[in-house]
Design a protein around this motif. Structure first.
Motif, PDB file in Angstrom:
ATOM      1  N   SER A   1       3.963  -3.073   5.370  1.00 35.20           N
ATOM      2  CA  SER A   1       3.238  -3.470   4.163  1.00 35.20           C
ATOM      3  C   SER A   1       2.838  -4.937   4.273  1.00 35.20           C
ATOM      4  O   SER A   1       3.285  -5.671   5.165  1.00 35.20           O
ATOM      5  N   LEU A   2       2.016  -5.381   3.335  1.00 37.16           N
ATOM      6  CA  LEU A   2       1.607  -6.785   3.343  1.00 37.16           C
ATOM      7  C   LEU A   2       2.783  -7.706   3.047  1.00 37.16           C
ATOM      8  O   LEU A   2       2.863  -8.818   3.592  1.00 37.16           O
ATOM      9  N   ASP A   3       3.696  -7.274   2.189  1.00 41.88           N
ATOM     10  CA  ASP A   3       4.892  -8.084   1.928  1.00 41.88           C
ATOM     11  C   ASP A   3       5.727  -8.234   3.196  1.00 41.88           C
ATOM     12  O   ASP A   3       6.207  -9.332   3.522  1.00 41.88           O
ATOM     13  N   GLU A   4       5.917  -7.125   3.906  1.00 39.02           N
ATOM     14  CA  GLU A   4       6.681  -7.182   5.156  1.00 39.02           C
ATOM     15  C   GLU A   4       5.955  -8.029   6.192  1.00 39.02           C
ATOM     16  O   GLU A   4       6.581  -8.775   6.959  1.00 39.02           O
ATOM     17  N   PHE A   5       4.647  -7.931   6.198  1.00 35.22           N
ATOM     18  CA  PHE A   5       3.862  -8.712   7.145  1.00 35.22           C
ATOM     19  C   PHE A   5       4.016 -10.202   6.855  1.00 35.22           C
ATOM     20  O   PHE A   5       4.232 -11.011   7.767  1.00 35.22           O
ATOM     21  N   ALA A   6       3.909 -10.577   5.572  1.00 33.86           N
ATOM     22  CA  ALA A   6       4.050 -11.991   5.205  1.00 33.86           C
ATOM     23  C   ALA A   6       5.443 -12.511   5.528  1.00 33.86           C
ATOM     24  O   ALA A   6       5.618 -13.693   5.845  1.00 33.86           O
ATOM     25  N   ALA A   7       6.443 -11.616   5.459  1.00 30.03           N
ATOM     26  CA  ALA A   7       7.825 -12.031   5.713  1.00 30.03           C
ATOM     27  C   ALA A   7       8.065 -12.415   7.167  1.00 30.03           C
ATOM     28  O   ALA A   7       9.070 -13.067   7.475  1.00 30.03           O
TER      29      ALA A   7
END
Length: 705
Positions: free
Chosen positions: A443-449
């Motif tokens: 996900s985008l959240d996981e990607f940003a992390a």
């Protein structure tokens, strides 16, 4: 004369001979240029890759390529269909693009297997080309990981010579190692679900753009949806009534079904709410701050987005500059997507991570940097068939995985707002992605992390594709002022939100990036919104008569207040004189029913004489003027009353004195007549008697006849 005739005959003979030669040459050329009826023009055979199985081949795989070959001629065609392979490992992504861009007569690779076919005129046949396990001749060591170019050629006879009549190119993805040994690429895909509410009926129809976006991505949990929640509310018919008809979205059964699908299936994805109405963060993140959305709209959007993420901005610009990122931060978004650029400072670093940090005046923001090649491959693949497009995107990704065996790469694919997907092609690509061992969907959240990998990057000074048609600072200030005016005015109403809410929502709607392609329409609506606010402020008025004459020191001025709204209002009425000779007393606020008038008396005191200009102001509860003040003139003659009183008092006093004097005088006369002589008046009495005795006898009573 004889020699002249001889020369003429010779010339005529030569002319006839030349003409015959010319005819023969032209006929020969036409015969050579015209192919036999049974032959086909070179490069005239369409070849389509129907399927590649498996998507990723291993040493144990049987590879099956199915193609469709079309014969556009009216006669039958006998041809050979051949599967070819280039065993060179593509180690750079440019090689992938170059293979697809190669000319038809460029090297097709080495032949693997061939099948003869006969294709009837105006018909097509499907051909399966099978390569048994172990016959590909590729490296079985981990170094062999990567794409290989493959092609399917169609050869036929033109005249007496065999020619290549058609070719289709794609890729074989070779993975010699097991799934747990292959390097991994973390892939996030951002798919925006935004659009123009005015085009909802068209866009949500069966073949409409928004319907195709949802159909292409709905079954793939690895795709993150970036959704405009106001668009969903508009589609399902829960968007509050708009301030202007042009901003009111029309709904249908199709729009409501589309909205229901988005809402129900958003839970299967990592879904994120964009700004309402897909607002331009460059505008709403600037000064002045945007107005608050109406409570009814905010409640609707909160209910729609209760399970969605937030805080991610997808700018209209492909390459957001630092100022835009800062404004997104001001608008509440600390993560911004850049669809391209932000290259590594080191030109040799061709595969930096997809996350970087940008410092700005307000702090630091995370920028998710999309891979432009993969984004374009998913948006507009070079390959002409779904199967070939799937192999194309895998070829790009496996090159990245191969080049980073010791470093787990992360790649963002960002689709544009205007994405017009071919559903079959997009689904084939996404299916291939999710089936690949070297791809891990996040996900985008996981990607940003994953965070900034520390790669120095070039931060752009200007934003690519920045629109010249967004709202200017002055236009934005004017719109916010309209919302502020309506909010202040609405305090007098029984239901303030019904007045101010639609105006604030309309201001947000006009910030949408959807208007950047239609500046004239946006400006026209802004002008109409301004006119509506003017009419709103004019709904409260003071009904004035002629100028007023005031001759008393204290009195009451009658004021009539008119309300043309559809709901009751409560207003304060204040008089403001331009001279201290007239002073007014404050009264309690006045309630005015819808479409009615109320007359109120304002107590005033006056001193002296003179004309006084008076403003009548209608005020809200906090003392703010809510309409244009009315004015009239009061002719103050307060000393006339005192002067008149003095004069009348003096006259009354004089009349009283005169009356008293006359009364006294009349009283004295009456006293003399009614009383006899007093002892102090003997002489007078004697004189009277003497006078009486001297009278003639004829004067006695009874002496006259």
């Amino acid at each position: 004369m004889t020699w002249l005739r001889s020369v003429s005959r010779q010339r005529a003979h030569r002319n006839r001979t030349g003409a015959l030669v010319l005819i023969v040459v032209l006929a020969t050329a036409m015969l050579l240029a015209t192919p036999p009826a049974h032959s086909q023009p070179r490069d005239g055979i369409p070849v389509t890759i129907v399927s590649v199985a498996p998507h990723i081949a291993t040493p144990q795989s049987e590879v099956v390529i199915e193609v469709e070959v079309t014969n556009p001629a009216t006669t039958d065609l006998n041809a050979n269909v051949t599967l070819n392979i280039s065993r060179v490992i593509m180690q750079e992504r440019q090689q992938v693009s170059a293979w697809l861009a190669a000319a038809d007569d460029d090297d097709p690779g080495s032949p693997l297997v061939s099948e003869p076919v006969t294709i009837r005129g105006d018909d097509a046949v499907k051909v399966r080309l099978t390569v048994p396990p172990g016959e590909l001749g590729l490296l079985s060591s981990p170094d062999g990981l990567g794409p290989r170019g493959i092609s399917v050629t169609v050869d036929g006879i033109v005249g007496d010579v065999s020619h290549q009549l058609g070719i289709a190119r794609t890729f074989l993805i070779w993975q010699p190692q097991s799934s747990y040994e292959v390097p991994i690429v973390d892939v996030a895909i951002a798919a925006p679900i935004t659009g123009n509410p005015a085009a909802l009926i068209t866009d949500t129809a069966e073949e409409g753009r928004l319907s195709r976006v949802v159909s292409a991505t709905v079954d793939f949990s690895g795709v993150s949806w970036l959704i405009d929640p106001a668009l969903v509310a508009a589609a399902e018919g829960t968007l509050p009534a708009a301030a202007l008809p042009q901003l009111q979205a029309r709904t249908s059964d199709e729009t409501k079904q589309w909205a229901a699908t988005v809402r129900s299936d958003s839970g299967l994805h990592s879904s994120y709410a964009l700004e309402p109405f897909d607002a331009d963060v460059t505008v709403i993140g600037s000064e002045p701050a945007p107005p608050s959305l109406s409570k009814s709209l905010r409640d609707t959007l909160d209910e729609i987005t209760q399970y969605w993420g937030s805080g991610i901005t997808l700018p209209r610009e492909n390459v957001p500059r630092r100022t835009l990122i800062e404004r997104a931060w001001t608008a509440g978004s600390t993560t911004v997507i850049a669809r391209r650029n932000y290259q590594a400072v080191d030109p040799d670093d061709v595969s930096p991570g997809g996350v970087t940090t940008v410092q700005h005046a307000n702090g630091a923001s995370t920028v998710l940097v999309a891979d432009p090649i993969l984004s374009k491959t998913l948006t507009n693949p070079r390959s002409s068939s779904p199967a070939a497009a799937a192999q194309e995107v895998l070829a790009q990704l496996v090159v990245i995985a191969r080049n980073n065996p010791d470093r787990r790469r992360n790649v963002l694919i960002s689709l544009p707002r205007s994405w017009e997907p071919d559903v079959t092609t997009a689904r084939a690509q996404l299916t291939a992605l999710e089936s690949a061992d070297f791809v891990n969907s996040v996900s985008l959240d996981e990607f940003a992390a994953f965070g900034d990998d520390g790669t120095p990057r070039n931060t752009p000074r200007t934003s690519a594709t920045e629109s010249d048609f967004r709202l200017t600072p002055s236009q934005w200030s004017d719109l916010v002022e309209l919302a502020d005016k309506s909010k202040t005015f609405a305090q007098i109403a029984t239901d303030p939100s019904a007045i101010a809410g639609p105006i604030a929502d309309a201001v947000w709607q006009l910030t949408s990036v959807q208007w950047l392609d239609n500046e004239n329409a946006r400006n026209d609506i802004a002008n109409q919104l301004n006119d509506q606010v003017d009419r709103l402020l004019a709904s409260q008025s003071v009904v004035l008569g002629s100028d007023v004459n005031l001759i008393a020191a204290s009195s009451a001025l009658p004021i009539t207040v008119a309300n043309s709204l559809d709901q009751p209002v409560t207003v304060g009425v204040r008089l403001v004189a331009d001279h201290p000779r007239l002073k007014s007393t404050e009264i309690d606020p006045v309630e005015v029913a819808p479409h009615s008038e109320v007359s109120v008396d304002i107590p005033v005191t006056a001193v002296g004489s003179g004309d006084v200009d008076v403003l009548v102001r209608l005020l809200s509860a906090d003392g703010t003027v809510v309409s244009t003040p009315a004015s009239f003139t009061v002719r103050v003659r307060a000393d006339w009353e005192s002067r008149g009183t003095i004069i009348i008092g003096a006259l009354l006093t004089l009349m009283l004195i005169a009356g008293i004097w006359r009364t006294i005088k009349r009283g004295r006369a009456s006293t003399r007549t009614s009383q006899g002589p007093t002892p102090q008046e003997p002489a007078a009495q004697d004189l009277t008697q003497a006078s009486t005795s001297n009278e003639s006898p004829d004067d006695e009573p009874g002496s006259h006849p």
